[in-house]
Design a protein around this motif. Structure first.
Motif, short mmCIF file in Angstrom:
data_model
loop_
_atom_site.label_atom_id
_atom_site.label_comp_id
_atom_site.label_asym_id
_atom_site.label_seq_id
_atom_site.Cartn_x
_atom_site.Cartn_y
_atom_site.Cartn_z
N MET A 42 0.84 -1.20 0.00
CA MET A 42 0.00 0.00 0.00
C MET A 42 0.88 1.25 0.00
SD MET A 42 -2.89 -1.15 2.79
CE MET A 42 -3.66 0.47 2.72
N PRO A 43 1.50 1.58 -1.12
CA PRO A 43 2.38 2.76 -1.15
C PRO A 43 1.59 4.06 -1.28
CG PRO A 43 2.28 1.77 -3.32
CD PRO A 43 1.45 0.88 -2.41
N GLU A 44 2.20 5.13 -0.89
CA GLU A 44 1.67 6.47 -1.15
C GLU A 44 2.08 6.90 -2.56
OE1 GLU A 44 -0.33 8.20 0.72
OE2 GLU A 44 -0.30 6.77 2.41
N ALA A 45 1.32 7.83 -3.13
CA ALA A 45 1.61 8.29 -4.49
C ALA A 45 3.02 8.86 -4.60
CB ALA A 45 0.58 9.33 -4.92
N GLU A 46 3.45 9.56 -3.55
CA GLU A 46 4.78 10.19 -3.59
C GLU A 46 5.89 9.16 -3.63
OE1 GLU A 46 2.41 10.83 -1.41
OE2 GLU A 46 1.73 12.81 -2.07
N ALA A 47 5.63 7.98 -3.09
CA ALA A 47 6.64 6.92 -3.11
C ALA A 47 6.76 6.28 -4.49
CB ALA A 47 6.31 5.86 -2.06
N MET A 48 5.65 6.17 -5.19
CA MET A 48 5.66 5.55 -6.51
C MET A 48 6.04 6.55 -7.61
SD MET A 48 5.01 2.33 -6.22
CE MET A 48 4.34 1.73 -7.78
N PHE A 49 5.63 7.80 -7.42
CA PHE A 49 5.92 8.83 -8.42
C PHE A 49 6.49 10.06 -7.72
CE2 PHE A 49 2.56 6.22 -10.30
CZ PHE A 49 3.13 5.92 -11.54
N PRO A 50 7.75 9.98 -7.33
CA PRO A 50 8.36 11.11 -6.60
C PRO A 50 8.54 12.32 -7.50
CG PRO A 50 10.01 9.45 -7.14
CD PRO A 50 8.68 8.86 -7.51
N ASP A 51 8.80 13.45 -6.88
CA ASP A 51 9.05 14.68 -7.63
C ASP A 51 10.13 14.45 -8.68
OD1 ASP A 51 7.19 16.05 -6.18
OD2 ASP A 51 8.63 16.99 -4.82
N GLY A 52 9.87 14.93 -9.88
CA GLY A 52 10.83 14.78 -10.96
C GLY A 52 10.61 13.54 -11.80
N HIS A 53 9.60 12.73 -11.45
CA HIS A 53 9.33 11.54 -12.26
C HIS A 53 9.03 11.96 -13.70
CE1 HIS A 53 6.66 8.55 -14.16
NE2 HIS A 53 7.43 7.68 -13.53
N ALA A 54 9.74 11.34 -14.66
CA ALA A 54 9.58 11.77 -16.06
C ALA A 54 9.66 10.60 -17.04
CB ALA A 54 10.66 12.80 -16.40
N THR A 55 9.52 9.38 -16.55
CA THR A 55 9.65 8.21 -17.40
C THR A 55 8.31 7.51 -17.52
OG1 THR A 55 11.94 7.90 -16.72
CG2 THR A 55 10.85 6.01 -17.73
N TRP A 56 7.92 7.20 -18.77
CA TRP A 56 6.62 6.60 -19.01
C TRP A 56 6.75 5.36 -19.88
CZ3 TRP A 56 2.97 8.59 -16.04
CH2 TRP A 56 3.12 9.91 -15.60
N VAL A 57 5.83 4.44 -19.69
CA VAL A 57 5.73 3.25 -20.53
C VAL A 57 4.43 3.34 -21.31
CG1 VAL A 57 5.62 0.72 -20.54
CG2 VAL A 57 7.03 1.91 -18.83
N GLU A 58 4.50 3.12 -22.62
CA GLU A 58 3.31 3.25 -23.46
C GLU A 58 3.23 2.13 -24.49
OE1 GLU A 58 2.03 7.37 -24.54
OE2 GLU A 58 4.14 7.84 -24.16
N ALA A 59 2.02 1.84 -24.91
CA ALA A 59 1.77 0.92 -26.03
C ALA A 59 0.78 1.61 -26.96
CB ALA A 59 1.23 -0.41 -25.53
N PRO A 60 1.21 2.61 -27.72
CA PRO A 60 0.29 3.50 -28.44
C PRO A 60 -0.59 2.81 -29.47
CG PRO A 60 2.57 3.92 -29.08
CD PRO A 60 2.62 3.03 -27.88
N THR A 61 -0.13 1.70 -30.07
CA THR A 61 -0.96 1.07 -31.09
C THR A 61 -2.23 0.46 -30.51
OG1 THR A 61 0.25 -1.03 -30.88
CG2 THR A 61 1.04 0.56 -32.53
#
Length: 283
Positions: free
Chosen positions: A92-111
């Motif tokens: 049960m993490p907090e949002a700040e633990a999973m996405f800390p300040d400066g998070h800039a990496t994303w995973v996508e499957a656009p098709t």
């Protein structure tokens, strides 16, 4: 049952389990458990030595006008239910633990995000893919289990798992329903009594399409037109966002039912957006 809130702690725990030769199962959730979640947990429990459930309302999969603040939460009840079905660890993490300040990496499957829910929620699946990839890295599970009600989500997760060579077996499990056919969803609690009375029409309409196919109709446009008429008649409180007939793996629209086809629907009520689908094929 152990509750863990920190990403580094869950990573250490899961590494110890894998080093001990244990088969670990992961069931990712956003909480407010219902029987659909519990069915996934029970299925996974039977196929693993250790069962991990993540409970994280992921802010990155909500758009600026969506219902993040209204999303139902009851972590104490969730923890009790998880323990009852044999969960070993609740993450049960907090949002700040999973996405800390400066998070800039994303995973996508656009098709896989050209239609269906992606039209109304253009950044949703980027958030889903990213958080699931992070969970896979943090927990290193042998298998992960998801519900088929969120079919597009499942397709995206299967694609990123394949494309990134993530060593995880991804399993989809059938949608769990109320006695009247309504797909279980944490958002069902936001329906008014009148809306709740009309919402089962979503599933009835999908069964209607399946019957039409059994009777020989294969033109997708005619099938969807018939479905739309049923919804207008039986579900006036719900606004249909989309009705689509698509390839179940690639999610592109199909004009004729000549093989397996996924018919998917989204309907918006005053305070709840509901989705459902059915996999059909011409016999």
């Amino acid at each position: 049952m152990k509750t863990i809130t920190q990403p580094d702690e869950i990573q250490s725990w899961t590494m110890r389990q894998r080093c001990a030769g244990k088969r670990l199962a992961l069931v990712p959730t956003m909480g407010f458990f219902h029987e659909g979640h519990l069915a996934l947990m029970r299925w996974a429990r039977e196929r693993a030595d250790a069962l991990l459930v993540s409970l994280f309302v992921n802010p990155t999969q909500f758009g600026p006008r969506e219902d993040l603040k209204r999303y139902p939460r009851d972590p104490e009840r969730d923890a009790r239910l998880a323990e009852e079905v044999g969960v070993d660890v609740l993450f049960m993490p907090e949002a700040e633990a999973m996405f800390p300040d400066g998070h800039a990496t994303w995973v996508e499957a656009p098709t896989l995000c050209r239609g269906l829910c992606a039209v109304q929620r253009p950044t949703h699946f980027r958030g889903v893919a990213t958080v699931v990839a992070k969970l896979f890295v943090l927990t290193n599970p042998s298998l992960a289990v998801f519900g088929e009600k969120d079919w597009q989500q499942l397709a995206v997760i299967r694609r990123i798992t394949r494309d990134l060579n993530l060593p995880v077996e991804v399993h989809g499990r059938p949608t769990v329903r109320e006695a009247d056919g309504l797909a279980l969803s944490s958002r069902n609690v936001n329906l008014s009594p009148e809306e709740r009375g009309q919402a089962p029409a979503i599933h009835r309409g999908l069964l209607h399409v399946a019957r039409l196919v059994e009777e020989g109709e294969t033109d997708s446009s005619l099938l969807l037109a018939s479905l739309g008429k049923r919804y207008a008649r039986e579900m006036p409180l719900g606004r249909v966002e989309y009705m689509a007939a698509v390839d179940p793996d690639q999610l592109y629209p199909v004009e004729e039912v000549s093989g397996p086809v996924l018919v998917a629907v989204a309907a918006r009520f005053a305070n709840a957006r509901l989705i459902d689908n059915i996999l059909i094929s011409r016999k």
